[in-house]
Design a protein around this motif. Sequence first.
Motif, PDB file in Angstrom:
ATOM      1  N   THR A  69      -0.041  -1.990   5.295  1.00  0.00           N
ATOM      2  CA  THR A  69      -0.727  -3.116   4.656  1.00  0.00           C
ATOM      3  C   THR A  69      -1.628  -2.666   3.515  1.00  0.00           C
ATOM      4  OG1 THR A  69      -2.570  -2.989   6.219  1.00  0.00           O
ATOM      5  CG2 THR A  69      -0.716  -4.406   6.813  1.00  0.00           C
ATOM      6  N   GLY A  70      -1.701  -1.375   3.257  1.00  0.00           N
ATOM      7  CA  GLY A  70      -2.562  -0.856   2.206  1.00  0.00           C
ATOM      8  C   GLY A  70      -2.084  -1.239   0.822  1.00  0.00           C
ATOM      9  N   THR A  71      -2.997  -1.188  -0.142  1.00  0.00           N
ATOM     10  CA  THR A  71      -2.691  -1.494  -1.541  1.00  0.00           C
ATOM     11  C   THR A  71      -3.284  -0.401  -2.421  1.00  0.00           C
ATOM     12  OG1 THR A  71      -4.665  -2.879  -1.586  1.00  0.00           O
ATOM     13  CG2 THR A  71      -2.565  -3.996  -1.228  1.00  0.00           C
ATOM     14  N   PRO A  72      -2.594   0.738  -2.555  1.00  0.00           N
ATOM     15  CA  PRO A  72      -3.154   1.847  -3.339  1.00  0.00           C
ATOM     16  C   PRO A  72      -3.421   1.505  -4.792  1.00  0.00           C
ATOM     17  CG  PRO A  72      -1.307   2.587  -1.979  1.00  0.00           C
ATOM     18  CD  PRO A  72      -1.329   1.091  -1.910  1.00  0.00           C
ATOM     19  N   ASN A  73      -2.668   0.536  -5.355  1.00  0.00           N
ATOM     20  CA  ASN A  73      -2.876   0.180  -6.759  1.00  0.00           C
ATOM     21  C   ASN A  73      -4.099  -0.682  -6.984  1.00  0.00           C
ATOM     22  OD1 ASN A  73      -0.707   1.529  -7.828  1.00  0.00           O
ATOM     23  ND2 ASN A  73       0.720  -0.131  -7.436  1.00  0.00           N
ATOM     24  N   ALA A  78      -1.798  -0.959 -14.498  1.00  0.00           N
ATOM     25  CA  ALA A  78      -0.632  -0.434 -13.771  1.00  0.00           C
ATOM     26  C   ALA A  78       0.220  -1.542 -13.166  1.00  0.00           C
ATOM     27  CB  ALA A  78      -1.101   0.518 -12.661  1.00  0.00           C
ATOM     28  N   VAL A  79      -0.289  -2.764 -13.106  1.00  0.00           N
ATOM     29  CA  VAL A  79       0.453  -3.868 -12.486  1.00  0.00           C
ATOM     30  C   VAL A  79       1.482  -4.398 -13.476  1.00  0.00           C
ATOM     31  CG1 VAL A  79       0.281  -6.170 -11.484  1.00  0.00           C
ATOM     32  CG2 VAL A  79      -1.493  -4.473 -11.023  1.00  0.00           C
ATOM     33  N   ILE A 102      -5.448  -9.823 -14.371  1.00  0.00           N
ATOM     34  CA  ILE A 102      -4.336  -9.245 -13.610  1.00  0.00           C
ATOM     35  C   ILE A 102      -4.852  -7.958 -12.977  1.00  0.00           C
ATOM     36  CG2 ILE A 102      -2.017  -8.257 -13.766  1.00  0.00           C
ATOM     37  CD1 ILE A 102      -1.524 -10.104 -16.153  1.00  0.00           C
ATOM     38  N   SER A 103      -5.156  -8.034 -11.686  1.00  0.00           N
ATOM     39  CA  SER A 103      -5.805  -6.908 -11.015  1.00  0.00           C
ATOM     40  C   SER A 103      -4.984  -6.345  -9.870  1.00  0.00           C
ATOM     41  CB  SER A 103      -7.170  -7.347 -10.478  1.00  0.00           C
ATOM     42  OG  SER A 103      -7.031  -8.453  -9.600  1.00  0.00           O
ATOM     43  N   ASN A 104      -4.094  -7.144  -9.279  1.00  0.00           N
ATOM     44  CA  ASN A 104      -3.357  -6.725  -8.104  1.00  0.00           C
ATOM     45  C   ASN A 104      -1.912  -7.205  -8.192  1.00  0.00           C
ATOM     46  OD1 ASN A 104      -5.716  -5.701  -6.388  1.00  0.00           O
ATOM     47  ND2 ASN A 104      -6.374  -7.778  -6.908  1.00  0.00           N
ATOM     48  N   CYS A 105      -1.058  -6.574  -7.409  1.00  0.00           N
ATOM     49  CA  CYS A 105       0.350  -6.965  -7.373  1.00  0.00           C
ATOM     50  C   CYS A 105       0.561  -8.236  -6.563  1.00  0.00           C
ATOM     51  CB  CYS A 105       1.199  -5.828  -6.802  1.00  0.00           C
ATOM     52  SG  CYS A 105       1.101  -4.309  -7.770  1.00  0.00           S
TER      53      CYS A 105
END
Length: 646
Positions: free
Chosen positions: A272-276, A319-320, A381-384
Amino acid sequence: MRSFTLLPLIMAALVTLPLHASEDTEKEVRHAIDHVTVYRQGAQIKRTTTTVVPAGTATLVFPGLPTAIDPSQVRITGTGDFTILSVTHRYHTDTLSGAESQAERERLQVERNSLYHDMQQEQHWYTILDKEEQLLASHTQFTVKDSGVDLTRLIDATRFMRERRIELLQERQAIDQRIGDMQASLTKLDQAMAALPPLRTETHLEIMIHTEASAQTSGAISFGYWMQNAGWDPAYNARVESVADPLKLESIALVRQQTGEDWDRVNLSVSTGTPNRNRSKPNLSPWFLHANHHGARGAAASTAAAANQWLKTQPYNPAVRQVRGQLYDAQGQPLIGATVSVPGGRSVVTDVNGFYMIDVPQNARNISYQSIGMVAENINISNCVMDVALAPAVEVLDEVVMSGYAIAEEEVERGSLFGSRRERLAERAAQAFDYAAVTVQSTPTQTRFDIDAKYSIASDGVVQSVRIKNMEVPAEFLYEATPKLDAQAYLMAHVLDWEELDLISGRLRIYFEDDFVGESSLALNLASDTLSLSLGPDPAIQVRRKLEGHDNKTNVITGKRELKREWEITVDNRKSQPIRIIIDDQLPLSNDEDVVVKAEALGGGKLDKDTGRVEWDLIVKPGEREGLRFKYSVQAPRETPIRLDS
């Protein structure tokens, strides 16, 4: 027994070729993917191998790796009686086809270049002839001073110019013929080169591990690296055998990958982690209080703002490259047909469950969310994965408006969705099979599910369902209905202590026994202490709403009008067991101090004065009908327009 050396290396400084490459013995090592940990966006790949490490200094070459790997982020570990001196990398290009035709293609290209040069020379001759033609045209005066025209000279000049112009025309025709022949030859050369098999190449990354060993030895080496073009989305199957049994919740990971390498029978973990995602703590901004005069709409707007608060504090993440998520309103209901767009890219529309997925072009920094009747949002835009709640557009109305739905008297006979299925239960039990075991590992920032099975997932972007775990969740089942908007009664499952279940917001498919009821969504960011799941309408429960009282009159002395309405709601239980049902309706709200709304009778219902919502909690026995009545009045000046149910 000799000791082994374990050297974890982060390849922080890599060179294209090692300084001691000429002294090393290069050995190509076969390797395979052993384990993949898939995150919400991205995957950590681990490759392992066991090989013989030569005595002295040697270079172990690991070929065939995707070029999308960032060599500076490769982590190397090794066990055995040897030492890892350094790690470098290089790129190797293989010719897949067309190598045998390359020499012929080069020969044809040389011939074509020569022919094209000759064509340019002919064009230059054309220019010279044009200059001569201009020179002849500028010398047409043949006179002698004080004596007029010299006929002899005129005749000679005319003859010369006629003959020379004929020669120029013939030279031009010859040049045109030669250029035409050359153009035809160029076309044939182009066709010949096009008919040759194309030169196809493929480039791979090669990791080079430089080792030193006092004697030949056996060693185990593994290395891991990050790949961005992979991820998973959560989904759930909710199954209900009967309202007396626990809710069975099956958690599923929808895994996809386009990393450039197929995962063939690998050990798989889902995290469930989100490294980005940005890891920096957000800072508080000053908080100013503002009076809220918009009642329920203002409360809904505050709920939506609270749901988006964390997202709005996140900085832009370059990076997204793709964003997906769900749009919903302040009550957690999905927004269908909402528009999601990014600058410089295309717009997408949310599906029937409010889900969307959109590609992010270069330099796009924010994403816009719009839906009719809702306040638009524009967020970095911060997360996938970005789940966003939209607040209703606040409007101050000049009149109180109530609307209702007429209930048809005719009834459609339908079989109950919750009828007995004993024989099908027995058949399902006989056909039951086991799933792969799953080990759950939790850390303060993520939960990882290690699946005890081998998976093969191709690098084609096709989604593959991976079961994570099954859970039997104690739930309170009851019915809920809003007959003003919908005459159907919906079965709801209310789950307590859902935070301990390691759930993530995602799609929810609902089944009752073997019947697919429908698809909904699990919006956890709006859930309170109790998680409520709608399991769909039950046609065996009939709810009706009927206008029983209608009275409008005007006080002659005060000049005020008084409008009274009385409604009756009935519930018919056609099931073989008693049911508990929550009914809600509403009274109008006034934003004008001259317009007064009064609850005359609520029939045992509870009124929320801030929203006007009235709620009744009923128990209806099998085969019986329960009814309730509520009554309200509205007093307003005669000139104030008021519209209520008619």
